[in-house]
Design an enzyme around this catalytic site. Structure first.
Site, PDB file in Angstrom:
ATOM      1  N   CYS A   1      -7.178  -6.459   5.132  1.00  0.00           N
ATOM      2  CA  CYS A   1      -8.460  -6.189   5.804  1.00  0.00           C
ATOM      3  C   CYS A   1      -9.580  -7.054   5.251  1.00  0.00           C
ATOM      4  O   CYS A   1     -10.626  -7.204   5.885  1.00  0.00           O
ATOM      5  CB  CYS A   1      -8.828  -4.715   5.646  1.00  0.00           C
ATOM      6  SG  CYS A   1      -8.761  -4.188   3.939  1.00  0.00           S
TER       7      CYS A   1
ATOM      8  N   HIS B   1       0.801  -1.236   0.000  1.00  0.00           N
ATOM      9  CA  HIS B   1       0.000   0.000   0.000  1.00  0.00           C
ATOM     10  C   HIS B   1       0.831   1.282   0.000  1.00  0.00           C
ATOM     11  O   HIS B   1       0.561   2.212  -0.773  1.00  0.00           O
ATOM     12  CB  HIS B   1      -0.968  -0.007   1.182  1.00  0.00           C
ATOM     13  CG  HIS B   1      -1.713  -1.289   1.282  1.00  0.00           C
ATOM     14  ND1 HIS B   1      -2.485  -1.776   0.251  1.00  0.00           N
ATOM     15  CD2 HIS B   1      -1.773  -2.229   2.266  1.00  0.00           C
ATOM     16  CE1 HIS B   1      -3.002  -2.941   0.594  1.00  0.00           C
ATOM     17  NE2 HIS B   1      -2.578  -3.241   1.805  1.00  0.00           N
TER      18      HIS B   1
HETATM   19  C1  LIG Z   1      -5.446  -9.295   8.573  1.00  0.00           C
HETATM   20  C2  LIG Z   1      -5.187  -7.817   8.484  1.00  0.00           C
HETATM   21  C3  LIG Z   1      -6.228  -6.928   8.450  1.00  0.00           C
HETATM   22  C4  LIG Z   1      -5.987  -5.543   8.364  1.00  0.00           C
HETATM   23  N1  LIG Z   1      -7.050  -4.688   8.326  1.00  0.00           N
HETATM   24  C5  LIG Z   1      -6.837  -3.351   8.211  1.00  0.00           C
HETATM   25  C6  LIG Z   1      -7.931  -2.448   8.102  1.00  0.00           C
HETATM   26  O1  LIG Z   1      -9.101  -2.846   8.093  1.00  0.00           O
HETATM   27  N2  LIG Z   1      -7.669  -1.125   8.022  1.00  0.00           N
HETATM   28  C7  LIG Z   1      -6.391  -0.642   8.013  1.00  0.00           C
HETATM   29  O2  LIG Z   1      -6.200   0.582   7.897  1.00  0.00           O
HETATM   30  N3  LIG Z   1      -5.323  -1.493   8.110  1.00  0.00           N
HETATM   31  C8  LIG Z   1      -5.523  -2.814   8.211  1.00  0.00           C
HETATM   32  N4  LIG Z   1      -4.462  -3.682   8.307  1.00  0.00           N
HETATM   33  C9  LIG Z   1      -3.097  -3.144   8.385  1.00  0.00           C
HETATM   34  C10 LIG Z   1      -2.521  -2.923   6.984  1.00  0.00           C
HETATM   35  O3  LIG Z   1      -2.584  -4.101   6.236  1.00  0.00           O
HETATM   36  C11 LIG Z   1      -1.076  -2.447   7.079  1.00  0.00           C
HETATM   37  O4  LIG Z   1      -1.049  -1.284   7.847  1.00  0.00           O
HETATM   38  C12 LIG Z   1      -0.556  -2.199   5.677  1.00  0.00           C
HETATM   39  O5  LIG Z   1      -0.377  -3.418   5.008  1.00  0.00           O
HETATM   40  C13 LIG Z   1       0.752  -1.429   5.667  1.00  0.00           C
HETATM   41  O6  LIG Z   1       1.138  -1.238   4.348  1.00  0.00           O
HETATM   42  P1  LIG Z   1       2.664  -1.055   3.944  1.00  0.00           P
HETATM   43  O7  LIG Z   1       2.686  -0.906   2.466  1.00  0.00           O
HETATM   44  O8  LIG Z   1       3.281   0.009   4.779  1.00  0.00           O
HETATM   45  O9  LIG Z   1       3.392  -2.390   4.402  1.00  0.00           O
HETATM   46  P2  LIG Z   1       3.168  -3.916   4.048  1.00  0.00           P
HETATM   47  O10 LIG Z   1       1.770  -4.190   3.673  1.00  0.00           O
HETATM   48  O11 LIG Z   1       3.755  -4.676   5.176  1.00  0.00           O
HETATM   49  O12 LIG Z   1       4.061  -4.125   2.727  1.00  0.00           O
HETATM   50  C14 LIG Z   1       5.454  -4.099   2.768  1.00  0.00           C
HETATM   51  C15 LIG Z   1       5.986  -4.718   1.501  1.00  0.00           C
HETATM   52  O13 LIG Z   1       7.410  -4.666   1.544  1.00  0.00           O
HETATM   53  C16 LIG Z   1       7.933  -5.887   1.044  1.00  0.00           C
HETATM   54  N5  LIG Z   1       9.273  -6.060   1.614  1.00  0.00           N
HETATM   55  C17 LIG Z   1       9.628  -6.062   2.929  1.00  0.00           C
HETATM   56  N6  LIG Z   1      10.945  -6.208   3.071  1.00  0.00           N
HETATM   57  C18 LIG Z   1      11.454  -6.314   1.815  1.00  0.00           C
HETATM   58  C19 LIG Z   1      12.771  -6.485   1.302  1.00  0.00           C
HETATM   59  N7  LIG Z   1      13.827  -6.587   2.105  1.00  0.00           N
HETATM   60  N8  LIG Z   1      12.917  -6.561  -0.044  1.00  0.00           N
HETATM   61  C20 LIG Z   1      11.849  -6.463  -0.882  1.00  0.00           C
HETATM   62  N9  LIG Z   1      10.590  -6.291  -0.433  1.00  0.00           N
HETATM   63  C21 LIG Z   1      10.404  -6.213   0.885  1.00  0.00           C
HETATM   64  C22 LIG Z   1       6.923  -6.931   1.486  1.00  0.00           C
HETATM   65  O14 LIG Z   1       6.991  -8.081   0.678  1.00  0.00           O
HETATM   66  C23 LIG Z   1       5.603  -6.178   1.338  1.00  0.00           C
HETATM   67  O15 LIG Z   1       5.028  -6.377   0.064  1.00  0.00           O
HETATM   68  C24 LIG Z   1      -4.664  -5.064   8.352  1.00  0.00           C
HETATM   69  C25 LIG Z   1      -3.607  -5.979   8.373  1.00  0.00           C
HETATM   70  C26 LIG Z   1      -3.859  -7.335   8.420  1.00  0.00           C
HETATM   71  C27 LIG Z   1      -2.706  -8.278   8.415  1.00  0.00           C
END
Ligand SMILES: Cc1cc2nc3c(=O)[nH]c(=O)nc-3n(C[C@H](O)[C@H](O)[C@H](O)COP(=O)(O)OP(=O)(O)OC[C@H]3O[C@@H](n4cnc5c(N)ncnc54)[C@H](O)[C@@H]3O)c2cc1C
Ligand SMILES: NC(=O)C1=CN([C@@H]2O[C@H](COP(=O)(O)OP(=O)(O)OC[C@H]3O[C@@H](n4cnc5c(N)ncnc54)[C@H](O)[C@@H]3O)[C@@H](O)[C@H]2O)C=CC1
Length: 445
Positions: free
Chosen positions: A42, A10
């Site tokens: 989510c 995201h």
């Molecule tokens: C079951 C569940 C339900 C949720 N429900 C909600 C909700 O209803 N509302 C809400 O606001 N939030 C919700 N969340 C929280 C939300 O999913 C997270 O806050 C969100 O995914 C954060 O996004 P991000 O892109 O920062 O990180 P992430 O989604 O953790 O993505 C990080 C990415 O980085 C990649 N990555 C990591 N390290 C490396 C590396 N060394 N090299 C290459 N790639 C790497 C990973 O593969 C991943 O694709 C929920 C989470 C879960 C698990």
């Protein structure tokens, strides 16, 4: 300028899209170790609980979308190390090939992973975590097994409560554990959380609060029992949901980090290294309730912080307005939303707060059908009277919109007295002339 985005979920997607859509001419490289992108966790409980049949629509972007806009995107490729001095990243493909990419600006969007409690027996089969799509698939496959009947969910926060509902919807026996005395204890005060507890119990979920898991026992390599400080329970499956930890290992010793390991950023998403930005769950975020930086892992924050980083790197200085950690949950049709601090969370953060509670029907009193009770609490600082939090609970879906007004009030540092005479519309189908939000604010001591 060459901009490398590490992590294409995201936060990374939002940053890349902002750059590609608004600032053409840059070289954008996107790298992720996963095979998919944009999975909405989510939706996991909704899908695994079969409120929707298939997970396909839980993805909203694919690599081709970014290639079409001119980005280079590398999936199933892990970044193993970053040389922040030389501005070079080291990466490894799924087949083991290693390569390097240079950058002018770097966006770290590596997100978070579930906290893994290293209890005796933690490596037994049948012990799961929920974050990635693949982890959702694994839990879904377990639910399909007839021999998996009794399920322990550890952590009654958002993920645990949602997956407990999903397991129940799949006909399983569910035991829900939390160290705290209620579910959702980080988001709601006890009087609200107890309403959710009643809802869960009413739907047959066995609640074990104030109970800490101490050991997992198994037979033939698979978990068969969970042991807590209060008892031992036979189970066929364990799902751990006790919070997230930031995936910040790549920044280790090179960027300033917060007490929980998240990468410290300013309101432009810039880290302690001016060429490196961090967004989403890997980074800190400014809380307007706390009036300081903190850690709040939410997809909504991830998207916003990605947009902010994209504009700042693209050349439009943009300061994030901060967040309130606004959130919501809907379990068996019972909805709760909150923003900012609960009384308990405010006190824990060192704020002296008071609160005002009220309860009323959602629609005008003379409408007797589908007119649900709404419970509201507004939390405000005693001395300044600024609003620092609100909680709403009801079977009525309208509370989902109402909480956003409190979010803006906290962002704009409004006082409870300013809310008391706010112009809120009145239409009997939706509310009363004495709106419960107004009355709660008017009643504030
Ligand atoms: C079951 C569940 C339900 C949720 N429900 C909600 C909700 O209803 N509302 C809400 O606001 N939030 C919700 N969340 C929280 C939300 O999913 C997270 O806050 C969100 O995914 C954060 O996004 P991000 O892109 O920062 O990180 P992430 O989604 O953790 O993505 C990080 C990415 O980085 C990649 N990555 C990591 N390290 C490396 C590396 N060394 N090299 C290459 N790639 C790497 C990973 O593969 C991943 O694709 C929920 C989470 C879960 C698990
Ligand atoms: N609707 C939403 O907005 C959703 C948001 N999310 C976000 O994803 C992140 C992770 O979610 P969760 O893992 O549910 O974390 P969480 O922080 O919501 O809940 C974790 C729970 O585990 C409990 N806990 C911690 N250690 C424990 C232990 N050793 N034994 C027993 N209980 C223990 C805590 O008391 C807490 O209630 C959070 O930031 C959450 O806000 C997740 C799902 C839905």
């Amino acid at each position: 300028m060459k901009i490398v985005v590490i992590g294409t979920n995201h936060a990374g997607i939002a940053a890349a899209n902002t750059l590609l859509d608004h600032y053409p001419g840059h070289e954008i490289v996107m790298i992720d170790r996963n095979s998919n992108m944009s999975y909405l966790g989510c939706g996991t409980a909704i899908w695994v609980g079969r409120q929707i049949e298939k997970p396909d629509e839980l993805f909203y972007a694919k690599p081709e979308d970014f290639e079409a806009k001119g980005a280079k995107i590398l999936t199933e490729t892990e970044v193993t190390e970053i040389d922040f001095k030389q501005k070079v990243i080291h990466a490894k493909t799924k087949s083991g090939e290693t390569f390097v990419e240079t950058y002018d600006k770097l966006i770290l969007a590596t997100g978070s992973r579930p906290i893994i409690p290293k209890l005796p027996g933690h490596d037994l089969e049948g012990i799961h975590f929920l974050k990635l799509f693949q982890e959702g698939q694994a839990v879904d496959a377990e639910f399909a097994k007839p021999e998996v009947q009794r399920i322990a969910v550890i952590g009654a926060g958002y993920i645990g409560t949602e997956i407990a509902e999903a397991a129940k919807r799949r006909g399983k026996e569910v035991l829900l554990f939390d160290a705290e005395s209620t579910s959702l204890a980080s988001y709601y005060d006890e009087t609200f959380a107890k309403e959710m507890d009643q809802n869960l119990a009413h739907h047959g979920i066995e609640l074990h609060f104030g109970e800490l898991a101490t050991e997992f026992k198994g037979s033939d390599g698979r978990v068969t029992q969970i042991v807590t400080n209060k008892g031992a329970y036979d189970v066929d499956l364990v799902i751990n949901c006790i919070g997230f930890t930031a995936n910040s290992a790549l920044a280790k010793d090179n960027l300033a980090t917060f007490k929980n390991g998240a990468i410290k950023v300013d309101k432009h998403q810039q880290t302690s290294n001016p060429d490196v930005y961090a967004v989403g769950d890997v980074a800190t975020i400014y809380s307007n309730a706390l009036q300081d930086f903190t850690y709040i892992a939410l997809a909504s924050n991830a998207v916003r912080s990605g947009i902010v980083a994209g504009h700042n790197i693209g050349g439009t200085p943009l300061e994030a307005p901060g967040v309130q950690g606004s959130n919501g949950i809907s379990i068996f049709g019972f909805h709760m939303t909150s923003t900012g601090f609960s009384v308990k969370a405010a006190q824990k953060a060192g704020l002296e707060v008071a609160y005002s509670d009220f309860e009323d029907k959602q629609k005008a009193w003379f409408l007797h059908e589908d007119n649900d009770t709404v419970k509201i609490r507004i939390v405000y600082e005693k001395e300044s009277r600024r609003v620092v939090g609100a909680q709403l609970a009801s079977y009525s879906e309208i509370i989902a919109g109402n909480i956003n007004m409190f979010s803006l009030a906290i962002q704009d540092q409004k006082t409870i007295d300013e809310l008391a005479l706010l112009d809120l519309f009145f239409l009997p189908h939706f509310n009363s002339p004495y709106n419960y939000m107004t009355v709660a604010a008017l009643n504030a001591k």
